[in-house]
Scaffold this motif. Structure first.
Motif, PDB file in Angstrom:
ATOM      1  N   GLU A 193       0.829  -1.205   0.000  1.00 61.16           N
ATOM      2  CA  GLU A 193       0.000   0.000   0.000  1.00 61.16           C
ATOM      3  C   GLU A 193       0.864   1.257   0.000  1.00 61.16           C
ATOM      4  N   GLN A 194       1.904   1.269   0.838  1.00 57.24           N
ATOM      5  CA  GLN A 194       2.791   2.438   0.907  1.00 57.24           C
ATOM      6  C   GLN A 194       3.539   2.646  -0.409  1.00 57.24           C
ATOM      7  N   ILE A 195       4.052   1.562  -0.983  1.00 53.43           N
ATOM      8  CA  ILE A 195       4.808   1.667  -2.234  1.00 53.43           C
ATOM      9  C   ILE A 195       3.915   2.173  -3.360  1.00 53.43           C
ATOM     10  N   ALA A 196       2.704   1.602  -3.467  1.00 49.42           N
ATOM     11  CA  ALA A 196       1.791   2.013  -4.536  1.00 49.42           C
ATOM     12  C   ALA A 196       1.366   3.466  -4.367  1.00 49.42           C
ATOM     13  N   GLU A 197       1.018   3.856  -3.143  1.00 46.44           N
ATOM     14  CA  GLU A 197       0.570   5.227  -2.919  1.00 46.44           C
ATOM     15  C   GLU A 197       1.694   6.219  -3.214  1.00 46.44           C
ATOM     16  N   SER A 198       2.917   5.867  -2.827  1.00 48.64           N
ATOM     17  CA  SER A 198       4.048   6.756  -3.114  1.00 48.64           C
ATOM     18  C   SER A 198       4.273   6.865  -4.615  1.00 48.64           C
ATOM     19  N   ALA A 199       4.112   5.767  -5.349  1.00 51.86           N
ATOM     20  CA  ALA A 199       4.252   5.795  -6.803  1.00 51.86           C
ATOM     21  C   ALA A 199       3.171   6.659  -7.446  1.00 51.86           C
ATOM     22  N   ILE A 200       1.959   6.567  -6.934  1.00 49.19           N
ATOM     23  CA  ILE A 200       0.848   7.374  -7.458  1.00 49.19           C
ATOM     24  C   ILE A 200       1.112   8.854  -7.209  1.00 49.19           C
ATOM     25  N   GLU A 201       1.556   9.180  -5.999  1.00 51.27           N
ATOM     26  CA  GLU A 201       1.859  10.582  -5.684  1.00 51.27           C
ATOM     27  C   GLU A 201       3.008  11.116  -6.540  1.00 51.27           C
ATOM     28  N   ALA A 202       4.025  10.279  -6.783  1.00 53.62           N
ATOM     29  CA  ALA A 202       5.153  10.702  -7.615  1.00 53.62           C
ATOM     30  C   ALA A 202       4.709  10.975  -9.042  1.00 53.62           C
ATOM     31  N   THR A 203       3.770  10.169  -9.542  1.00 53.93           N
ATOM     32  CA  THR A 203       3.251  10.386 -10.891  1.00 53.93           C
ATOM     33  C   THR A 203       2.486  11.698 -10.964  1.00 53.93           C
ATOM     34  N   ARG A 204       1.667  11.950  -9.966  1.00 52.52           N
ATOM     35  CA  ARG A 204       0.939  13.218  -9.930  1.00 52.52           C
ATOM     36  C   ARG A 204       1.888  14.408  -9.872  1.00 52.52           C
ATOM     37  N   ALA A 205       3.054  14.203  -9.278  1.00 52.04           N
ATOM     38  CA  ALA A 205       4.035  15.285  -9.154  1.00 52.04           C
ATOM     39  C   ALA A 205       4.818  15.527 -10.439  1.00 52.04           C
ATOM     40  N   GLY A 206       4.743  14.583 -11.396  1.00 50.15           N
ATOM     41  CA  GLY A 206       5.414  14.802 -12.676  1.00 50.15           C
ATOM     42  C   GLY A 206       6.259  13.659 -13.189  1.00 50.15           C
ATOM     43  N   ALA A 207       6.347  12.556 -12.461  1.00 55.14           N
ATOM     44  CA  ALA A 207       7.106  11.407 -12.957  1.00 55.14           C
ATOM     45  C   ALA A 207       6.349  10.731 -14.088  1.00 55.14           C
ATOM     46  N   ALA A 208       7.068  10.381 -15.143  1.00 52.96           N
ATOM     47  CA  ALA A 208       6.454   9.614 -16.241  1.00 52.96           C
ATOM     48  C   ALA A 208       6.504   8.127 -15.959  1.00 52.96           C
ATOM     49  N   ALA A 209       7.536   7.677 -15.242  1.00 50.08           N
ATOM     50  CA  ALA A 209       7.722   6.254 -14.943  1.00 50.08           C
ATOM     51  C   ALA A 209       8.012   6.092 -13.466  1.00 50.08           C
ATOM     52  N   VAL A 210       7.612   4.936 -12.940  1.00 51.32           N
ATOM     53  CA  VAL A 210       7.963   4.583 -11.562  1.00 51.32           C
ATOM     54  C   VAL A 210       8.739   3.273 -11.603  1.00 51.32           C
ATOM     55  N   HIS A 211       9.917   3.309 -10.979  1.00 46.76           N
ATOM     56  CA  HIS A 211      10.766   2.119 -10.888  1.00 46.76           C
ATOM     57  C   HIS A 211      10.519   1.477  -9.534  1.00 46.76           C
ATOM     58  N   LEU A 212      10.133   0.188  -9.540  1.00 39.85           N
ATOM     59  CA  LEU A 212       9.617  -0.449  -8.340  1.00 39.85           C
ATOM     60  C   LEU A 212      10.430  -1.647  -7.896  1.00 39.85           C
ATOM     61  N   HIS A 213      10.601  -1.776  -6.597  1.00 38.05           N
ATOM     62  CA  HIS A 213      10.961  -2.994  -5.888  1.00 38.05           C
ATOM     63  C   HIS A 213       9.812  -3.295  -4.941  1.00 38.05           C
ATOM     64  N   VAL A 214       9.780  -4.498  -4.368  1.00 31.33           N
ATOM     65  CA  VAL A 214       8.877  -4.790  -3.259  1.00 31.33           C
ATOM     66  C   VAL A 214       9.707  -5.284  -2.084  1.00 31.33           C
ATOM     67  N   ARG A 215       9.120  -5.206  -0.867  1.00 30.02           N
ATOM     68  CA  ARG A 215       9.846  -5.554   0.346  1.00 30.02           C
ATOM     69  C   ARG A 215       9.054  -6.560   1.181  1.00 30.02           C
ATOM     70  N   ASP A 216       9.768  -7.520   1.728  1.00 28.69           N
ATOM     71  CA  ASP A 216       9.166  -8.507   2.615  1.00 28.69           C
ATOM     72  C   ASP A 216       8.543  -7.790   3.817  1.00 28.69           C
ATOM     73  N   LEU A 217       7.335  -8.195   4.177  1.00 29.70           N
ATOM     74  CA  LEU A 217       6.623  -7.473   5.223  1.00 29.70           C
ATOM     75  C   LEU A 217       7.211  -7.706   6.613  1.00 29.70           C
ATOM     76  N   LYS A 218       7.936  -8.798   6.809  1.00 33.90           N
ATOM     77  CA  LYS A 218       8.544  -9.075   8.117  1.00 33.90           C
ATOM     78  C   LYS A 218       9.971  -8.528   8.207  1.00 33.90           C
ATOM     79  N   THR A 219      10.794  -8.869   7.234  1.00 32.92           N
ATOM     80  CA  THR A 219      12.200  -8.446   7.291  1.00 32.92           C
ATOM     81  C   THR A 219      12.409  -7.050   6.716  1.00 32.92           C
ATOM     82  N   ARG A 220      11.481  -6.579   5.886  1.00 33.89           N
ATOM     83  CA  ARG A 220      11.551  -5.288   5.203  1.00 33.89           C
ATOM     84  C   ARG A 220      12.662  -5.259   4.158  1.00 33.89           C
ATOM     85  N   GLU A 221      13.219  -6.415   3.828  1.00 36.73           N
ATOM     86  CA  GLU A 221      14.249  -6.514   2.799  1.00 36.73           C
ATOM     87  C   GLU A 221      13.622  -6.765   1.429  1.00 36.73           C
TER      88      GLU A 221
END
Length: 296
Positions: free
Chosen positions: A28-56
């Motif tokens: 949820e945090q990653i997606a929302e941050s990507a959406i906000e970045a797009t609204r701010a002017g980003a054309a592309a969002v480069h994504l990783h995901v993180r394990d919910l327990k280790t955060r790695e």
């Protein structure tokens, strides 16, 4: 100098757990941050995901599915650029006893690193074009063999996903150029110069321009540097013919002591570029420029 650029926002890195609270971790945090970045002017969002327990960093397809679906259901439509850079690290046992490999080693197969790409079919996925010693862990090495990269590039070509050829040093650029020469990259090749990363190409202008001069003539490319040089690179990149990347994967601060959000970094980059007279491209204009295949 180029007069128009696209901005990629690198939302959250992979690897170890982030130490600062401003880095998004949950889908949820990653997606929302990507959406906000797009609204701010980003054309592309480069994504990783993180394990919910280790955060790695993770390759869990369920996490990838959650992030991508949230973005695709939103009211913005950024170019999706998903990493394939997890699962490519070894940690040696030490200078006098390199084997057995130590804790922290994670080597996935080429197919495993593409599972989420096969399923979700983003327009772009990254290919880290070579191996590199780590700086944070003196026995750590990012491993990307020629055989693995060729296999991954060939599969990306089959499924119609454009690789972004990640170049951390000049030798990586030679390997990336070979992928292009050998017909493993469809259309205009897309490169990303990753400057200032530990034990990779330094962040200076001379090194950057030397690498630019080794590119194929038809190449489209971006450049970024990490830490305090990220925003200066937003100004420098178009002067070197490059597009722009900012984001919390590479830099945590908007100014000294002031933690940033991804949207704030994008807005600052837009401001810099517009004051230079450089036009910032929309997601659809980036798609047209790169002739990207839209699958969803």
């Amino acid at each position: 100098m180029i007069s128009e650029v696209f901005i990629t926002c690198a939302i959250t890195g992979g690897g170890g757990a982030p130490r600062q609270k401003n880095v998004p971790v949950t889908p949820e945090q990653i997606a929302e941050s990507a959406i906000e970045a797009t609204r701010a002017g980003a054309a592309a969002v480069h994504l990783h995901v993180r394990d919910l327990k280790t955060r790695e960093g993770s390759l869990d397809p369920a996490l990838w599915r959650d992030v991508v679906q949230r973005i695709r259901r939103s009211d913005v439509n950024p170019v999706l650029n998903l990493t394939t850079g997890e699962g490519c690290g070894i940690v040696l046992g030490g200078p006098e006893a390199p084997l057995p490999l130590a804790s922290g080693t994670w080597m996935a197969t080429a197919s495993e690193r593409l599972v989420h790409i096969e399923e979700l079919r983003p327009e772009i996925c990254t290919l880290d074009c070579g191996s590199k010693s780590g700086k944070g862990h003196v026995e750590g090495v990012m491993i990307n063999t020629v055989g693995m990269l060729r296999a991954m590039a060939a599969r990306c070509k089959e499924i119609g996903v454009k690789p972004e050829l990640e170049v951390f040093d000049t030798g990586h650029l030679v390997l990336a150029n070979d992928l292009v020469k050998d017909g493993l990259i469809d259309g205009v090749p897309l490169y990303q110069f990753c400057m200032g990363t530990g034990n990779g190409a330094p962040t200076d202008l001379t090194t950057l321009m030397a690498m630019v001069h080794l590119l194929p003539k038809q190449a489209i490319y971006s450049a970024f540097s990490i830490g305090p040089m990220q925003l200066p690179y937003a100004a420098l990149s178009p002067l070197a013919g490059a597009n722009v990347r900012v984001g919390l994967e590479d830099n945590l601060y908007l100014s000294r002591g002031r933690l940033a959000t991804n949207a704030e970094l994008v807005r600052r980059a837009v401001e810099i570029l517009e004051r230079m007279g450089v036009r910032v491209l929309s997601p659809d204009e980036m798609r047209e420029k790169l002739k990207l295949k839209v699958h969803a």
